[in-house]
Design an enzyme around this catalytic site. Structure first.
Site, PDB file in Angstrom:
ATOM      1  N   GLU A 104       0.804  -1.223   0.000  1.00  0.00           N
ATOM      2  CA  GLU A 104       0.000   0.000   0.000  1.00  0.00           C
ATOM      3  C   GLU A 104       0.832   1.267   0.000  1.00  0.00           C
ATOM      4  OE1 GLU A 104      -0.218  -2.332   2.382  1.00  0.00           O
ATOM      5  OE2 GLU A 104      -2.060  -3.407   1.922  1.00  0.00           O
ATOM      6  N   PHE A 136      -6.373   0.152   5.400  1.00  0.00           N
ATOM      7  CA  PHE A 136      -4.977   0.013   5.021  1.00  0.00           C
ATOM      8  C   PHE A 136      -4.456   1.186   4.207  1.00  0.00           C
ATOM      9  CE2 PHE A 136      -6.414  -4.301   6.084  1.00  0.00           C
ATOM     10  CZ  PHE A 136      -5.722  -4.354   7.284  1.00  0.00           C
TER      11      PHE A 136
END
Ligand code: CA
Ligand code: CA
Lengths: 654, 654
Positions: free
Chosen positions: A388, A414
């Site tokens: 991410e 996230f």
């Protein structure tokens, strides 16, 4: 860093780097990213020498208020040659991966036999700190996977970080790690004096086109200074007598400050001319391209200009209340599929959650090296892997290249892994779009480890960031419209896992204002304001109140920032004085006081259970909300004074 | 995952793992961390078989409301055998590094010849996702550097992630990367059936004591199911007929659900007995230790009990207003130095910013493998390198071991790199302490890339997290006192780079309430409430107002959460109704409405310049604040109604 990397900088910019004329944003210029951004004095000096709009006075204003030479390179403002904002370690090298992906995609999309419009390189400098940060591991593993042959990174291996010798925390074998990532690795053992070795390394790197290259360059920090090689030279400026002896050692006049010898200007003037020549050749090639490939030429010219295709927004789906209840992540999939066709600049992806984020349109081709047989470089869907933070920084690089609107996918929870990159998108005025699904306790069974309760407010707290939480299909379309038109602002679109009804009263036009009245009532007793999946719950709470003869207005507020940007008059019409305002959101209530007198939300972590049970546990249901609304109405009746809305109050001090 | 990793789980727990008796928190038990926490059904089943407090009914309540078997393993609540909260990828393996560091430190501190009190192993399972996350790269690079021979990680190499075959994004050579980190790497090519290979790999790993071990185990996802090896088995449950054939294939009755054959219980009963035996042996060893090393025994017994040493808090420095102005980071250094002597459980560190964070006490020994000659395993200062996210997760592992209070250091802005770990500290009720210096625009020249403006509010939005911003020496001492006594809550202590005066009216006792009155005035016209470096500025604004005959109260609010935990009566005495309340903080104003009617702050990014100029640019100076205060007073005078404080308003609906 500026001193230790000066020799390689000289070799790179004098022999290899294809600059543009006077800093013109020529689309095929070589890109340079200083990942160890604390050494930005070096970059500013090079920009000055290359004849970009950065004067000696600008250099003298280093780290001074509102100068063009801040303490770290800030993109998107007014410093030439700064492609991306760097300094937070690990970001720049990851931006560089994005710049390289953008070039590979542009080349695969627009190059034709005899028309190599795109062939620029991306160069990045990085230090030990960047290599230690996880974000760079993510980005470099992906760069190796994608075989980005246009990426050349130079590692300043000076054996020093702020805590001292790297022996104290960083003893891994960097070369072996990059070989494991399938990079080409070159070693130069004397980056202080071996100019031929540096030249040969950069020459070799040009020839390696099927892998990214890492040049490990052993340097001496503060080379030539009295304390060379010591940690003391890392953060602190050199002392006056040290500067004097250093200048003498390298044949400069120690009495002169902020002085460039004329012979250096002359040398760089030639380099400027060379850059101007490359650019002129390219302009001529692009003109010929126009004759042979008029459609592609027009499209590329459009994308370079940053103009969106006429009528693109007609692709946005429109819904009516009779349409069935659908999860907003699914509505986002529909919108993205339409937009992907209407906007060739859209470059999607997901951090290994494609099937959950629903970010991949049905006829998408993956962006992959063609040897993988899984896609090719013209593909517009990036398999980021579970990375991410790198995804956020790569999107910044994709934006910075100048031809793409990057979108990505992960769970909202996230996005917090990537906040370091997200805040730089906002600081840089970069339009990148996060598709952030599973946006609340409504995801249910995965539980509090995956349920964001604070993330929405954390994102709203970042300046120049649109955090969006649409409530239905029209609001999803509206949020995409706003995000795509917000050319200087990144957006995070938070989307539900669970189905949500299509609302009476929602339209793309109204939702595009960030907040609007879903249901107006004269002489209302209360206004309920909600976002996303809680709007329909608030609507049902209003219906409960109506049963008792209590009049509730209903407001949807999908984006605080966009709403804040509306006129005061409009904002007051949506959240007026007179009746109390109660907010409803399945997140922390912190921050909601800005719009509502009283707040209903979730100031603890969530719980693992089927979503309806979690909603029930936290009293996020119509009946308890209606009960709270009654209490609020009673409270203010007892107060007996005319009630000022928070909007009006704040306006008194703006 | 649960199916693919079942064979190795059986080998590990039946042959190697030293469990405790019935889940007793025996300090030298082997630790198990499931980094791929989505497969927690496997862990819950093992806990059940090991006789821990997890019944068949608990297993049946999997992912149901308030059960002991949530969708991902949640530590700090009530599920046995869950050392750390996992599921967010990359966290568990990094926690495991922390657990291994804690064991190495405990062994070096307490073991004596003939008394190997500490020798437990830490085992972690991890998958492709964990390996892709940057946090695991950070943690594993550090683990290799530290030569943690007590750490054994098993990589479920099933070639599948959620997006499908790992070929689409993850093609690096994992073994080579771990060799580059200086790990011992073992490969088992048939993790489905080669039980002897798995046994030998684990046996070999036991013998490697000078490096961490990675066992790469090739497995088939959903082994035995009809779709084995496919991505479809990753997230979705198996269909009924598939489960039936699978059970048959492995000799189980397909008609029985939630059924463990008696022979399996019998087998595990023996394993339980073995664990109980280890623990009994240890208890007897510890008893002998008491005779030979009474001081060390008492100290270790104290640390196991979690009790702080008597009178530890006397170590906290106390200041008076005549003491000189000092940066709170420097005051923190003084406090930490005293505390390090008083609290042997303190285990410090910094992410390569030791000289800036001032986190290392003068006689500290670095935690290093002794072969490095830079310290040894009894050292209490960890050189984390530039690895903030891993630092956060490692601190969670250090806490989980049960003997330490971990503290760390970085710039406040870069705590945001680690939010993924920070929120898990809060969710897990883990006491870890972040020393977060350079906490605002007051850091000056480094500019907006390094200046947090949103981070404070983002941290305040996390449930069960103390975000603290002390204003002077007494408040720094108070925050350390609160943080150390908050046994179920992590803390982030935000500290200034710039000097701050010692305030009239601050005491450790008062500041320990999270918010308190610094200056009381009868019949006040306004209350100014501020935090950290802005308290002295608000004080000076109050002085400006006094010149005009305007009476201002002054409140310091160093920690929202601790203040919120006080009685309503106390909170109302600090922020009473009657006069308007104006907040002053060099951060976003979002969230301050909870305490103040009007807010003064910074709703944009900061700027690169000397700190006083940045404060001036954003009107964070006494005169403009006093001017705003006057406006606020006038506004509410015109309203002419009795003013209710936000505290009192909120209390009406609690
Ligand atoms: Ca270095
Ligand atoms: Ca896998």
């Amino acid at each position: 860093m500026p001193i230790g990397m000066a020799p390689i900088t000289q070799v790179l910019f004098s022999k290899f780097f294809k600059s543009s004329a006077k800093g013109h944003p020529w689309i095929n210029r070589d890109r340079f990213v200083l990942s160890n951004g604390h050494g930005c004095a070096l970059q500013y000096i090079i920009a000055h020498l290359l004849g970009y709009d950065l004067s000696m006075d600008d250099l003298k204003a280093f780290r001074q208020l509102d100068s063009k030479t801040p303490g770290h390179p800030e993109a998107g403002h007014h410093t030439p040659m700064v492609e991306c904002t760097t300094g937070p370690l690990g970001q720049g090298i990851s931006n560089a991966v994005g710049l390289a992906i953008a070039e590979a995609n542009a080349a695969a999309t627009f190059n034709k036999p005899g028309f190599e419009l795109f062939n620029n390189k991306t160069y990045a400098f990085l230090g030990d700190g960047c290599l230690q940060e996880g974000i760079s591991s993510e980005a470099c593993s992906l760069a190796g996977h994608l075989k980005l042959g246009n990426l050349i990174c130079i590692y300043d291996d000076n054996h020093i970080s702020i805590d001292g010798d790297t022996a104290c925390s960083f003893t891994e074998d960097v070369e072996q790690r990059y070989l494991a990532y399938d990079w080409h690795v070159i070693s130069v053992n004397d980056g202080d004096k071996d100019f031929e070795g540096m030249y040969k390394a950069l020459e070799e790197a040009q020839k390696v086109t099927d892998k990214p290259t890492l040049i490990r360059l052993k340097t001496t920090i503060g080379f030539g200074s009295l304390n060379q090689g010591g940690a003391a030279t890392h953060g602190a400026p050199l002392k006056a007598d040290d500067i004097a002896q250093l200048k003498k050692k390298f044949g400069l006049d120690p009495e002169q400050f902020f002085h460039v010898p004329q012979e250096v200007y002359d040398e760089y003037h030639k380099i400027q001319q060379r850059g101007a020549g490359y650019q002129k050749e390219w302009d001529s090639l692009f003109e010929q391209y126009k004759g042979k490939f008029p459609t592609e030429h027009a499209e590329l010219a459009r994308r370079i200009s940053g103009k969106l295709p006429d009528g693109w927004e007609k692709a946005l789906p429109v819904y009516s209340p009779s349409d069935s209840a659908v999860a907003t992540r699914k509505l986002s999939e529909t919108a993205l599929s339409k937009l992907a066709a209407a906007l060739p600049e859209l470059l999607g992806g997901s951090a290994d959650l494609t099937g959950s984020n629903l970010t991949r349109w049905s006829d998408a081709v993956d962006f992959q090296n063609p040897t993988s047989k899984l896609g090719d470089y013209s593909g517009r869907y990036i398999r980021y892997g579970v990375r991410e933070h790198a995804m956020g920084a790569i999107m910044n690089g994709l934006h910075a290249y100048g031809l793409h609107i990057p979108t990505s996918g992960t769970f909202l929870n996230f996005v917090s892994y990537a906040i370091g990159a997200v805040r730089l998108s906002a600081l840089s005025n970069f339009r990148v779009i996060w598709v952030a699904t599973h946006d609340s306790i409504g995801l249910g069974e995965d539980g509090p480890t995956h349920q964001p309760v604070e993330t929405g407010m954390a994102l709203r707290a970042i300046p120049n960031l649109n955090f969006m939480r649409p409530a239905d299909g029209n609001e999803v379309s509206a949020m995409y419209k706003v995000a795509i038109e917000a050319i200087k602002t990144p957006s995070v679109i938070a989307l539900s896992r669970q189905n949500l009804p299509q609302l009476e009263g929602s339209t793309i036009e109204k939702a595009s204002k960030g907040g609007y009245v879903l249901k107006e009532v004269q002489n209302a007793d209360i206004t309920l304001v909600a976002t996303g999946s809680e709007v329909a719950i608030a609507r049902d709470a209003a219906a409960e109140l109506e049963k008792k003869g209590i009049k509730a207005r209903l407001v949807s507020l999908p984006c605080f920032k966009v709403f804040d940007d509306q006129s005061l008059e409009y904002r007051k019409s949506v959240l007026p004085s007179g009746a109390p305002i109660l907010s409803v959101e399945a997140y922390t209530t912190l921050g909601w006081h800005k719009y509502a007198h009283v707040q209903h939300g979730l100031n603890t972590f969530g719980a693992s259970a089927p979503a309806p049970q979690v909603y029930k546990k936290f009293k996020l249901e119509p009946v308890p909300i209606a009960e709270k609304a009654e209490k609020v109405i009673d409270y203010y009746k007892k107060q007996g004074t005319p009630l000022v809305s928070p909007i009006e109050l704040a306006a008194a001090f703006e």
